[in-house]
Design a protein around this motif. Structure first.
Motif, short mmCIF file in Angstrom:
data_model
loop_
_atom_site.label_atom_id
_atom_site.label_comp_id
_atom_site.label_asym_id
_atom_site.label_seq_id
_atom_site.Cartn_x
_atom_site.Cartn_y
_atom_site.Cartn_z
N VAL A 66 2.68 3.67 -1.68
CA VAL A 66 1.92 2.69 -2.45
C VAL A 66 2.65 2.48 -3.78
CG1 VAL A 66 -0.31 2.07 -3.42
CG2 VAL A 66 -0.20 3.49 -1.36
N GLN A 71 4.38 -7.15 -4.38
CA GLN A 71 5.10 -7.12 -3.11
C GLN A 71 5.68 -8.47 -2.72
OE1 GLN A 71 2.12 -6.84 0.33
NE2 GLN A 71 0.79 -6.61 -1.45
N LEU A 126 4.09 -3.49 6.60
CA LEU A 126 3.23 -3.98 5.53
C LEU A 126 1.91 -4.48 6.08
CD1 LEU A 126 5.92 -5.97 3.55
CD2 LEU A 126 4.43 -4.26 2.50
N LEU A 127 0.87 -4.36 5.25
CA LEU A 127 -0.45 -4.85 5.61
C LEU A 127 -0.41 -6.35 5.82
CD1 LEU A 127 -3.49 -4.17 5.95
CD2 LEU A 127 -3.75 -4.57 3.50
N PRO A 134 -5.35 -1.39 7.50
CA PRO A 134 -4.78 -0.51 6.47
C PRO A 134 -4.39 0.87 7.00
CG PRO A 134 -6.67 -1.68 5.60
CD PRO A 134 -6.64 -1.96 7.09
N PHE A 140 2.19 -0.36 0.73
CA PHE A 140 1.12 -1.09 0.07
C PHE A 140 1.47 -1.36 -1.39
CE2 PHE A 140 -0.95 1.57 3.29
CZ PHE A 140 -1.84 0.70 3.91
N GLU A 141 0.69 -2.27 -1.98
CA GLU A 141 0.74 -2.52 -3.41
C GLU A 141 -0.57 -2.06 -4.04
OE1 GLU A 141 0.68 -6.37 -6.47
OE2 GLU A 141 1.25 -6.64 -4.37
N GLY A 199 -3.18 5.58 -1.08
CA GLY A 199 -2.60 5.71 0.25
C GLY A 199 -3.29 6.78 1.07
N THR A 202 -6.48 5.55 2.62
CA THR A 202 -6.36 4.69 3.81
C THR A 202 -6.42 5.50 5.09
OG1 THR A 202 -3.92 4.73 3.96
CG2 THR A 202 -4.93 3.05 2.54
N ALA A 211 -8.98 -4.26 0.11
CA ALA A 211 -7.70 -4.92 -0.13
C ALA A 211 -8.01 -6.30 -0.70
CB ALA A 211 -6.88 -5.03 1.15
N LEU A 230 -4.36 -2.92 -2.89
CA LEU A 230 -5.34 -1.87 -2.63
C LEU A 230 -6.16 -1.57 -3.87
CD1 LEU A 230 -3.63 0.96 -0.53
CD2 LEU A 230 -5.15 -0.86 0.28
#
Length: 233
Positions: A66, A71, A126-127, A134, A140-141, A199, A202, A211, A230
């Motif tokens: 994360v 991103q 990536l999501l 997730p 993630f960002e 993270g 998740t 998100a 997130l």
């Protein structure tokens, strides 16, 4: 496979003397350890080699990473991403990759290039773009400023002050985290820890996260746009 939860508090790789990136690694038992990553040198055109980025920021097969940094770019014709606007992030990501010089421009440019390299060169999912869940994404960002606001029940004080840092560390310890080296944390280390903790959520408490923002998409030329951040739900 051992899962590590990794948080990076990014810096500006295009600064005259780039600061190292603080890294927090959280294991399954809640133990937090710190280290640092060093940006590779930028080229004359303000580029960062994707392979050099992958080597400087290695992601192991079981890692959930994360990042405190954007991103992707905003959608065409907009000056800020939906997630940044909703979470009141001070750094605003435009619809084109900014050149270093303006406030946050180098930080934004480096972060967007890093995400692209980790997905394109290292294949880290990536999501939204790679998985809608997730619990299956591994990159993630986050925006720690928003998460601190949600986590705190009262004003925390300045994050750079000893009191502000101590109160933030106490909040994370109340969530079961333990800082292995026992020394007071810097505010950058604490932000990196919040990233790693999100993270961890998740995988362990997915109902506690949300998100925020528009789903991540990809232009025909490979440019990533928007993307969700997130936060605590």
């Amino acid at each position: 496979m051992t899962t590590r939860f990794v948080g990076w508090d990014l810096t500006d790789p295009f600064a005259r003397a780039p600061r190292p990136v603080d890294e927090a690694v959280l294991d399954a038992k809640g133990h937090v350890r710190f280290s640092q990553r060093v940006w590779p040198c930028a080229d004359a055109r303000h580029g960062l080699d994707p392979d050099a980025l992958r080597e400087a920021f290695p992601v192991e097969p079981g890692d959930v990473v994360v990042v405190d940094g954007p991103q992707a770019l905003a959608n065409p014709g907009t000056r800020v991403r939906d997630a940044e606007r909703r979470l009141r992030a001070p750094g605003r990501t435009p619809d084109v990759l900014p050149l270093p010089g303006a406030p946050f421009a180098g930080f934004v440019r480096g972060s967007v290039l890093l995400f692209a390299a980790l997905r394109g060169r290292a294949g880290v999912p990536l999501l939204d773009l790679d998985t809608p869940e997730p619990s299956r994404a591994r990159l993630f960002e986050a925006f720690p400023g928003a998460t601190w606001r949600t986590l705190a029940v009262e004003k925390l004080g300045g994050k750079a002050t000893p009191e502000g840092r101590a109160r933030r560390q106490a909040l994370l310890e109340a969530e079961g985290l333990r800082f292995v080296d026992g020394r007071p944390c810097t505010h950058d280390q604490l932000d990196a820890t919040v990233c790693a903790w999100l993270g961890w959520l998740t995988r362990t408490r997915p109902g506690d996260i949300t998100a925020v923002g528009l789903p991540l998409t990809q232009d025909p030329d490979g440019t990533l746009r928007e993307g969700r951040i997130l936060d605590l739900g």
